[in-house]
Design a protein around this motif. Structure first.
Motif, PDB file in Angstrom:
ATOM      1  N   GLY A  80      85.795  47.264  30.650  1.00  0.00           N
ATOM      2  CA  GLY A  80      86.566  48.387  31.163  1.00  0.00           C
ATOM      3  C   GLY A  80      87.727  48.808  30.289  1.00  0.00           C
ATOM      4  N   GLY A  81      87.936  48.159  29.162  1.00  0.00           N
ATOM      5  CA  GLY A  81      89.002  48.564  28.247  1.00  0.00           C
ATOM      6  C   GLY A  81      89.999  47.479  27.912  1.00  0.00           C
ATOM      7  N   LEU A 108      80.459  38.044  24.911  1.00  0.00           N
ATOM      8  CA  LEU A 108      81.275  39.191  24.496  1.00  0.00           C
ATOM      9  C   LEU A 108      81.018  39.627  23.060  1.00  0.00           C
ATOM     10  N   LEU A 109      80.195  38.881  22.335  1.00  0.00           N
ATOM     11  CA  LEU A 109      79.991  39.144  20.913  1.00  0.00           C
ATOM     12  C   LEU A 109      78.631  39.784  20.647  1.00  0.00           C
ATOM     13  N   PRO A 110      78.519  40.574  19.566  1.00  0.00           N
ATOM     14  CA  PRO A 110      77.204  41.063  19.143  1.00  0.00           C
ATOM     15  C   PRO A 110      76.500  39.976  18.330  1.00  0.00           C
ATOM     16  N   GLY A 111      76.227  38.879  18.996  1.00  0.00           N
ATOM     17  CA  GLY A 111      75.691  37.693  18.354  1.00  0.00           C
ATOM     18  C   GLY A 111      76.144  36.482  19.140  1.00  0.00           C
ATOM     19  N   PHE A 127      83.446  45.656  22.891  1.00  0.00           N
ATOM     20  CA  PHE A 127      82.600  45.289  24.024  1.00  0.00           C
ATOM     21  C   PHE A 127      82.871  46.317  25.098  1.00  0.00           C
ATOM     22  N   GLY A 128      81.930  47.198  25.314  1.00  0.00           N
ATOM     23  CA  GLY A 128      82.177  48.319  26.209  1.00  0.00           C
ATOM     24  C   GLY A 128      83.326  49.153  25.687  1.00  0.00           C
ATOM     25  N   ARG A 181      93.603  50.715  19.730  1.00  0.00           N
ATOM     26  CA  ARG A 181      92.794  51.442  20.715  1.00  0.00           C
ATOM     27  C   ARG A 181      91.327  51.447  20.260  1.00  0.00           C
ATOM     28  N   ALA A 182      90.426  51.102  21.171  1.00  0.00           N
ATOM     29  CA  ALA A 182      88.999  51.114  20.847  1.00  0.00           C
ATOM     30  C   ALA A 182      88.560  52.539  20.540  1.00  0.00           C
TER      31      ALA A 182
END
Length: 229
Positions: A93-94, A115-118, A184-185, A227-228
């Motif tokens: 959610g941020g 939470l990781l791309p891996g 993540f999101g 900021r994402a």
């Protein structure tokens, strides 16, 4: 949820886990790092014996959740598994997740918060690892292309999926990621295997030459607070 627009309005809340899934000194070092930085954060401990329990409600008030070093991954995950959904929802959610050593392991998936791309893995068991034992020691890394020596205690390396959307901040001598930041999101995740937040007494207590690495720890925090996109 609070957003990373410092300088206006009330101070933003940073939650640092302290409890049975951490070791004495680790949460305090992370809290000191966040409190003394330029981010104007209201740093509070969260955990089963703290005034703020680790719940979806407390996370909803925070900008960043920090998971410090601790003991073994299996034992820590058993303690924190009930909060997995709340932590994932917070970051998606941020929110921001900041993981040091055990906190980096827990950001992975086997087991962990996913939470990781891996995934995370044990550096000392990886091919060509320059550290083999589980004791407190030093490890060399390249941080943004510059060689540094950092406190290390059986920390993780990170295994990224092909084409993963992540920025690697540091690598071990083998080239495997030692610190990275990713999305993540709508949120961000920053993890590190060694301990750049280590204070002088961590080194002197184990007869190691003191290394001044707080600049690296601050770089990690800066990376996760952006900021994402």
């Amino acid at each position: 949820m609070a957003r990373p627009e410092s300088g206006t309005g009330p101070r933003l809340l940073a939650l640092v886990y302290r409890g049975p899934a951490s070791l004495p000194g680790c949460p305090e070092a992370v809290a000191a790092l966040l409190a003394r930085g330029p981010w104007d954060l209201d740093v509070r401990f969260t955990g089963p014996q703290e005034a703020l329990a680790l719940t979806a409600g407390s996370l909803s008030r925070a900008l960043v959740y920090a998971q410090p070093g601790g003991g073994t991954l299996a034992a820590a995950y058993r303690r924190l598994r009930p909060q997995r959904g709340a932590i994932r929802a917070f970051v998606r959610g941020g929110g921001r997740y900041l993981g040091f050593c055990l906190g980096g392991y827990l950001a992975g998936a086997t087991p962990g918060f996913g939470l990781l791309p891996g995934d995370s893995d044990r550096y000392i068991s990886s091919p060509g690892a320059t550290v083999q034992g589980t004791g407190d020691t030093l490890v060399r890394v390249d941080w943004r292309g510059r060689p540094r020596t950092v406190f290390f205690q059986d920390g993780p390396c990170f295994v990224l999926d092909e084409h993963a959307d992540a920025t690697v901040l540091a690598t071990y001598p083998t080239g495997t990621p030692a610190a990275l930041v990713t999305r993540f999101g709508a949120g961000r995740v920053a993890v590190v295997g060694p301990h750049p937040e280590a204070t002088d007494d961590w080194y002197t207590g184990h007869d190691l030459p003191v290394q001044h690495t707080l600049d690296l720890a601050r770089d990690l925090v800066e990376a996760v607070l952006r900021r994402a996109p």
